[in-house]
Write a protein that holds these residues in place. Structure first.
Motif, PDB file in Angstrom:
ATOM      1  N   THR A  30       0.833  -1.191   0.000  1.00 28.05           N
ATOM      2  CA  THR A  30       0.000   0.000   0.000  1.00 28.05           C
ATOM      3  C   THR A  30       0.874   1.250   0.000  1.00 28.05           C
ATOM      4  N   GLY A  31       0.532   2.203  -0.862  1.00 28.79           N
ATOM      5  CA  GLY A  31       1.260   3.460  -0.939  1.00 28.79           C
ATOM      6  C   GLY A  31       2.478   3.441  -1.849  1.00 28.79           C
ATOM      7  N   ALA A  32       2.701   2.328  -2.558  1.00 30.42           N
ATOM      8  CA  ALA A  32       3.874   2.203  -3.424  1.00 30.42           C
ATOM      9  C   ALA A  32       3.486   2.299  -4.895  1.00 30.42           C
ATOM     10  N   VAL A  33       4.458   2.669  -5.717  1.00 30.53           N
ATOM     11  CA  VAL A  33       4.344   2.541  -7.170  1.00 30.53           C
ATOM     12  C   VAL A  33       5.210   1.361  -7.571  1.00 30.53           C
ATOM     13  N   VAL A  34       4.587   0.351  -8.151  1.00 29.22           N
ATOM     14  CA  VAL A  34       5.289  -0.887  -8.509  1.00 29.22           C
ATOM     15  C   VAL A  34       5.222  -1.073 -10.018  1.00 29.22           C
ATOM     16  N   GLY A  35       6.371  -1.271 -10.640  1.00 24.92           N
ATOM     17  CA  GLY A  35       6.441  -1.514 -12.070  1.00 24.92           C
ATOM     18  C   GLY A  35       6.443  -2.991 -12.385  1.00 24.92           C
ATOM     19  N   LEU A  36       5.554  -3.411 -13.276  1.00 23.73           N
ATOM     20  CA  LEU A  36       5.498  -4.796 -13.745  1.00 23.73           C
ATOM     21  C   LEU A  36       6.143  -4.832 -15.120  1.00 23.73           C
ATOM     22  N   LEU A  37       7.285  -5.493 -15.225  1.00 19.88           N
ATOM     23  CA  LEU A  37       8.097  -5.453 -16.428  1.00 19.88           C
ATOM     24  C   LEU A  37       8.273  -6.842 -17.018  1.00 19.88           C
ATOM     25  N   GLY A  38       8.453  -6.863 -18.328  1.00 20.54           N
ATOM     26  CA  GLY A  38       8.712  -8.109 -19.026  1.00 20.54           C
ATOM     27  C   GLY A  38       8.576  -7.885 -20.516  1.00 20.54           C
ATOM     28  N   PRO A  39       9.207  -8.730 -21.326  1.00 17.68           N
ATOM     29  CA  PRO A  39       9.093  -8.583 -22.779  1.00 17.68           C
ATOM     30  C   PRO A  39       7.680  -8.911 -23.260  1.00 17.68           C
ATOM     31  N   ASN A  40       7.399  -8.611 -24.515  1.00 15.61           N
ATOM     32  CA  ASN A  40       6.108  -8.993 -25.099  1.00 15.61           C
ATOM     33  C   ASN A  40       5.899 -10.493 -24.945  1.00 15.61           C
ATOM     34  N   GLY A  41       4.699 -10.880 -24.538  1.00 18.70           N
ATOM     35  CA  GLY A  41       4.415 -12.299 -24.364  1.00 18.70           C
ATOM     36  C   GLY A  41       4.874 -12.876 -23.041  1.00 18.70           C
ATOM     37  N   ALA A  42       5.357 -12.016 -22.138  1.00 17.76           N
ATOM     38  CA  ALA A  42       5.881 -12.506 -20.863  1.00 17.76           C
ATOM     39  C   ALA A  42       4.790 -12.854 -19.867  1.00 17.76           C
ATOM     40  N   GLY A  43       3.560 -12.377 -20.115  1.00 15.17           N
ATOM     41  CA  GLY A  43       2.462 -12.677 -19.201  1.00 15.17           C
ATOM     42  C   GLY A  43       2.019 -11.495 -18.365  1.00 15.17           C
ATOM     43  N   LYS A  44       2.455 -10.289 -18.703  1.00 13.95           N
ATOM     44  CA  LYS A  44       2.081  -9.114 -17.906  1.00 13.95           C
ATOM     45  C   LYS A  44       0.575  -8.863 -17.959  1.00 13.95           C
ATOM     46  N   SER A  45       0.032  -8.794 -19.162  1.00 14.79           N
ATOM     47  CA  SER A  45      -1.402  -8.522 -19.285  1.00 14.79           C
ATOM     48  C   SER A  45      -2.233  -9.653 -18.692  1.00 14.79           C
ATOM     49  N   THR A  46      -1.784 -10.885 -18.867  1.00 14.21           N
ATOM     50  CA  THR A  46      -2.472 -12.022 -18.256  1.00 14.21           C
ATOM     51  C   THR A  46      -2.522 -11.869 -16.746  1.00 14.21           C
ATOM     52  N   THR A  47      -1.409 -11.453 -16.159  1.00 12.45           N
ATOM     53  CA  THR A  47      -1.349 -11.259 -14.718  1.00 12.45           C
ATOM     54  C   THR A  47      -2.314 -10.165 -14.270  1.00 12.45           C
ATOM     55  N   LEU A  48      -2.298  -9.029 -14.971  1.00 12.34           N
ATOM     56  CA  LEU A  48      -3.170  -7.918 -14.598  1.00 12.34           C
ATOM     57  C   LEU A  48      -4.640  -8.306 -14.744  1.00 12.34           C
ATOM     58  N   ARG A  49      -4.968  -8.981 -15.828  1.00  9.40           N
ATOM     59  CA  ARG A  49      -6.361  -9.378 -16.048  1.00  9.40           C
ATOM     60  C   ARG A  49      -6.826 -10.382 -14.999  1.00  9.40           C
ATOM     61  N   GLN A 190       8.581   1.492 -20.990  1.00 10.55           N
ATOM     62  CA  GLN A 190       9.392   2.703 -20.918  1.00 10.55           C
ATOM     63  C   GLN A 190      10.194   2.684 -19.621  1.00 10.55           C
ATOM     64  N   LEU A 191      11.308   1.952 -19.679  1.00  9.07           N
ATOM     65  CA  LEU A 191      12.070   1.668 -18.467  1.00  9.07           C
ATOM     66  C   LEU A 191      12.689   2.922 -17.865  1.00  9.07           C
ATOM     67  N   GLY A 192      13.153   3.842 -18.706  1.00  7.54           N
ATOM     68  CA  GLY A 192      13.749   5.060 -18.195  1.00  7.54           C
ATOM     69  C   GLY A 192      12.760   5.895 -17.411  1.00  7.54           C
ATOM     70  N   GLU A 193      11.531   5.967 -17.897  1.00  9.14           N
ATOM     71  CA  GLU A 193      10.497   6.698 -17.186  1.00  9.14           C
ATOM     72  C   GLU A 193      10.120   5.992 -15.887  1.00  9.14           C
ATOM     73  N   LEU A 194       9.960   4.678 -15.950  1.00  7.05           N
ATOM     74  CA  LEU A 194       9.588   3.936 -14.748  1.00  7.05           C
ATOM     75  C   LEU A 194      10.627   4.095 -13.649  1.00  7.05           C
ATOM     76  N   GLU A 195      11.889   4.116 -14.048  1.00  2.00           N
ATOM     77  CA  GLU A 195      12.947   4.200 -13.046  1.00  2.00           C
ATOM     78  C   GLU A 195      12.817   5.460 -12.198  1.00  2.00           C
ATOM     79  N   GLN A 196      12.200   6.496 -12.765  1.00  2.56           N
ATOM     80  CA  GLN A 196      12.070   7.765 -12.049  1.00  2.56           C
ATOM     81  C   GLN A 196      10.927   7.772 -11.036  1.00  2.56           C
ATOM     82  N   ILE A 197      10.018   6.800 -11.126  1.00 11.03           N
ATOM     83  CA  ILE A 197       8.843   6.870 -10.247  1.00 11.03           C
ATOM     84  C   ILE A 197       8.599   5.627  -9.406  1.00 11.03           C
ATOM     85  N   VAL A 198       9.131   4.456  -9.798  1.00 16.37           N
ATOM     86  CA  VAL A 198       8.746   3.241  -9.077  1.00 16.37           C
ATOM     87  C   VAL A 198       9.528   3.082  -7.783  1.00 16.37           C
ATOM     88  N   ASP A 199       8.850   2.488  -6.809  1.00 13.49           N
ATOM     89  CA  ASP A 199       9.492   2.103  -5.557  1.00 13.49           C
ATOM     90  C   ASP A 199       9.982   0.659  -5.635  1.00 13.49           C
TER      91      ASP A 199
END
Length: 238
Positions: A30-49, A190-199
């Motif tokens: 709670t209260g964190a910004v978490v980045g979920l990263l992985g290449p195309n087809g890695a399962g990110k959208s499946t996880t979120l859904r 956009q890894l460079g952008e994420l690096e600036q905001i994720v905990d």
């Protein structure tokens, strides 16, 4: 024990013979910004859904504020979602789209104008959605996610189509949302952008390759998130 806005426990999802994700486990504090990263087809959208009940896992579970999504009372107040596949009816106005979302979630009438203002579309509410640029449509999707005043945002590639000014705005918006006590789980390339905001960072390639604080991944040696990300995914088996 620390409170977690989201918990994913042993999530596995198979589509016939194809395994999209296998044994995925991580937490979003709670209260964190978490980045979920992985290449195309890695399962990110499946996880979120799976987290928000759009598809049932083959095994494992996901919890939002300690319970499965489909057991939440007033789910829109717990989590707002914007991801690929959440389309718009092009012939209606942005305001009408948000009014439909407001009615569906039971939010107050004032929320429509409030979220239009919040995402920088205050002057565009009466435009038809089909006239929106990709970046404006992304902002409208974020406005829809915010309509129920959620404690947590789940966003899939929210920066797609945004110009540099829009990306900077999104970065500041998400950081401010977390500073006010909100939680963000965001998938992005956009890894460079994420690096600036994720905990914290979760890197997956069907399985979890890393989960934990950003500083634990990049260390103190001056390495970037991008370099450490490629070390992980290029060294992982499919």
């Amino acid at each position: 024990m620390d409170k977690h806005a989201i918990e994913v426990r042993g999530l596995t999802k198979r589509f016939g013979r194809r395994t999209a994700v296998e044994g995925v486990s991580f937490v979003v504090p709670t209260g964190a910004v978490v980045g979920l990263l992985g290449p195309n087809g890695a399962g990110k959208s499946t996880t979120l859904r799976s987290i928000v009940g759009l598809q049932a896992p083959t095994s494992g579970e996901s919890l939002v504020d300690g319970v499965p999504f489909d057991e939440l009372d007033d789910p829109a107040s717990h989590v707002g979602v914007h991801m690929d596949g959440f389309g718009f009816e092009g012939g209606i106005t942005a305001r009408r789209h948000l009014e439909i979302c407001r009615i569906a979630t039971g939010a107050e009438r004032a929320r429509v104008d409030a979220v239009l203002e919040e995402v920088g579309l205050a002057g565009e509410g009466d435009r038809r959605v089909r006239t929106f640029s990709t970046g404006m449509a992304q902002r409208l999707g974020l406005a829809a996610a915010l309509i129920g005043s959620p404690q947590t945002l789940i966003l899939d590639e929210p920066a797609n189509g945004l110009d540099p000014d829009g990306i900077r705005w999104l970065r500041r918006f998400l950081r401010a949302f977390a500073t006010r006590g909100g939680t963000v789980l965001v998938s992005s390339h956009q890894l460079g952008e994420l690096e600036q905001i994720v905990d914290q960072v979760v890197v997956i390639k069907r399985r979890v390759l890393f989960t934990g604080p950003l500083e634990d991944l990049v260390g103190g040696g001056g390495e970037s998130l991008e370099s450490r990300y490629f070390d992980l995914v290029e060294g992982a088996t499919a």
